[in-house]
Design an enzyme around this catalytic site. Sequence first.
Site, PDB file in Angstrom:
ATOM      1  N   ASN A 173      -3.543  -9.565   7.327  1.00 39.59           N
ATOM      2  CA  ASN A 173      -3.367  -8.178   7.892  1.00 39.59           C
ATOM      3  C   ASN A 173      -4.609  -7.543   8.692  1.00 39.59           C
ATOM      4  O   ASN A 173      -4.803  -6.483   8.623  1.00 39.59           O
ATOM      5  CB  ASN A 173      -2.753  -7.503   6.995  1.00 39.59           C
ATOM      6  CG  ASN A 173      -1.591  -7.786   6.532  1.00 39.59           C
ATOM      7  OD1 ASN A 173      -0.885  -8.693   7.202  1.00 39.59           O
ATOM      8  ND2 ASN A 173      -1.076  -7.300   5.380  1.00 39.59           N
ATOM      9  N   ASN A 220      -3.323  -4.312  12.554  1.00 36.21           N
ATOM     10  CA  ASN A 220      -4.763  -3.890  12.661  1.00 36.21           C
ATOM     11  C   ASN A 220      -5.708  -4.593  13.521  1.00 36.21           C
ATOM     12  O   ASN A 220      -6.898  -4.911  13.202  1.00 36.21           O
ATOM     13  CB  ASN A 220      -5.382  -3.840  11.062  1.00 36.21           C
ATOM     14  CG  ASN A 220      -4.807  -3.076  10.131  1.00 36.21           C
ATOM     15  OD1 ASN A 220      -4.320  -1.785  10.398  1.00 36.21           O
ATOM     16  ND2 ASN A 220      -4.347  -3.578   8.994  1.00 36.21           N
ATOM     17  N   TYR A 223      -7.759  -7.096   7.731  1.00 36.65           N
ATOM     18  CA  TYR A 223      -8.759  -6.765   6.974  1.00 36.65           C
ATOM     19  C   TYR A 223     -10.028  -7.604   6.947  1.00 36.65           C
ATOM     20  O   TYR A 223     -10.311  -8.670   7.746  1.00 36.65           O
ATOM     21  CB  TYR A 223      -8.378  -6.445   5.482  1.00 36.65           C
ATOM     22  CG  TYR A 223      -7.156  -5.442   5.588  1.00 36.65           C
ATOM     23  CD1 TYR A 223      -7.311  -4.135   6.066  1.00 36.65           C
ATOM     24  CD2 TYR A 223      -5.820  -5.771   5.199  1.00 36.65           C
ATOM     25  CE1 TYR A 223      -6.286  -3.221   6.245  1.00 36.65           C
ATOM     26  CE2 TYR A 223      -4.658  -4.788   5.130  1.00 36.65           C
ATOM     27  CZ  TYR A 223      -5.037  -3.609   5.759  1.00 36.65           C
ATOM     28  OH  TYR A 223      -3.942  -2.670   5.699  1.00 36.65           O
ATOM     29  N   HIS A 246      -7.032 -10.952  -0.758  1.00 34.78           N
ATOM     30  CA  HIS A 246      -6.292 -10.303   0.225  1.00 34.78           C
ATOM     31  C   HIS A 246      -7.181 -11.102   1.472  1.00 34.78           C
ATOM     32  O   HIS A 246      -8.084 -10.495   1.845  1.00 34.78           O
ATOM     33  CB  HIS A 246      -6.280  -8.988   0.469  1.00 34.78           C
ATOM     34  CG  HIS A 246      -5.245  -8.390   1.426  1.00 34.78           C
ATOM     35  ND1 HIS A 246      -4.827  -9.023   2.420  1.00 34.78           N
ATOM     36  CD2 HIS A 246      -4.718  -7.077   1.629  1.00 34.78           C
ATOM     37  CE1 HIS A 246      -3.952  -8.164   3.345  1.00 34.78           C
ATOM     38  NE2 HIS A 246      -3.833  -7.064   2.708  1.00 34.78           N
ATOM     39  N   THR A 266       0.822  -1.189   0.004  1.00 29.40           N
ATOM     40  CA  THR A 266      -0.153  -0.010   0.004  1.00 29.40           C
ATOM     41  C   THR A 266       0.781   1.233  -0.205  1.00 29.40           C
ATOM     42  O   THR A 266       1.808   1.397   0.867  1.00 29.40           O
ATOM     43  CB  THR A 266      -0.893  -0.082   1.319  1.00 29.40           C
ATOM     44  OG1 THR A 266      -1.992  -1.264   1.036  1.00 29.40           O
ATOM     45  CG2 THR A 266      -1.790   1.186   1.361  1.00 29.40           C
TER      46      THR A 266
END
Length: 369
Positions: free
Chosen positions: A181, A238, A183, A178, A26
């Site tokens: 992480n 996160n 998300y 994805h 990112t």
Amino acid sequence: MTSNLFSPLKIGALELTHRVVMAPLTRMRAHVPGNIPTKLNVEYYRQRASAGGLIVSEGAQISESGQGMPATPGIHSAAQIEGWRAVTEAVHDKGGVIVLQLWHVGRISHSSVQPNNALPVAPSAIAAAGNAFTANFERVPFETPRALERKEIPLLIETYAQAARNAMAAGFDGVEIHGANGYLLEQFLQSRSNKRYDGYGGSIENRSRLVVEVAKAVSSAVGPDRTGIRLSPFGVANDSGVDDPFPLYAHLIGELSKLDLAYLHLIEPRASGAGQAEVDHKNVPFASELFRPLWGNALIAAGNYNAETAETAVAEGRADAIAFGRLFIANPDLPTRLRRRVDLNAYNRATFYGGGAEGYTDYPALADA
């Protein structure tokens, strides 16, 4: 160097001449409004393309509500598809291979980047610890998200599939789901963020259901031989994490293996902070070594590798290819540098997120160094 790391590899439909992979990164440099890839993004990927080398793009949100940070590119509009097409053409012109990472951040967002300033969505109405990016690049505490209703989930799954089709329309060679992480998909996997009482919460099987259904839909849309998935079993990014990841991820990887996907991309425990901080778990095994027996197709490992440790991982069969993130940011010609065993440029963390060419396209290649 010799060269398991620089030997050919077939990953599903993808033919590679070496095993140095550019990890998804990112960078927050898409054009706003519209979250559209720009000429600057084209140059960034062009610089890092190599003949027969695989690039996994930065995460591209599958929908407006999938966005979590400002100036991140999407893959849900015609303008975004056109912007990405310029990227894929530049990579292909250098003989490279590129897949698009399909991204929905779930609760790791802020209402200022959501359509109509709505609350972010998540499996359950539980706020993540930490700070979100606002549309103005400010940092504020995460908001409590809205729990997705059961009736919304089929559309979410189809949105992933449509984003995969859009990626192929933009010229990508495949897609990566994805699931790492912290998300959305990992939020469904982990009990600390998923308190649902329907078929998508509770047991390991139920918490894994959405990830498996997304993988089925995406692989049906573009072909399993052009579909990969990224997971972070030991991840702490996160506000994610589980005490004992093995039962959950052993079940999930076992189910995913039945789909004959092109590859599994695992983030190692020592680099599970999603680039936001240096992380080094102690007394945990290599994720790639732990889960390799459960996965028969290509396995990509990522996480603080260097030339020597990457070569060892491939030679020992823990992984078939190694993904590099921060080193690829600072070294656009990283495969050449690793092959020649020459010095690497140092990365500047302050320029990772947002900005322009500085820390993005101004790192020198060998001819310029």
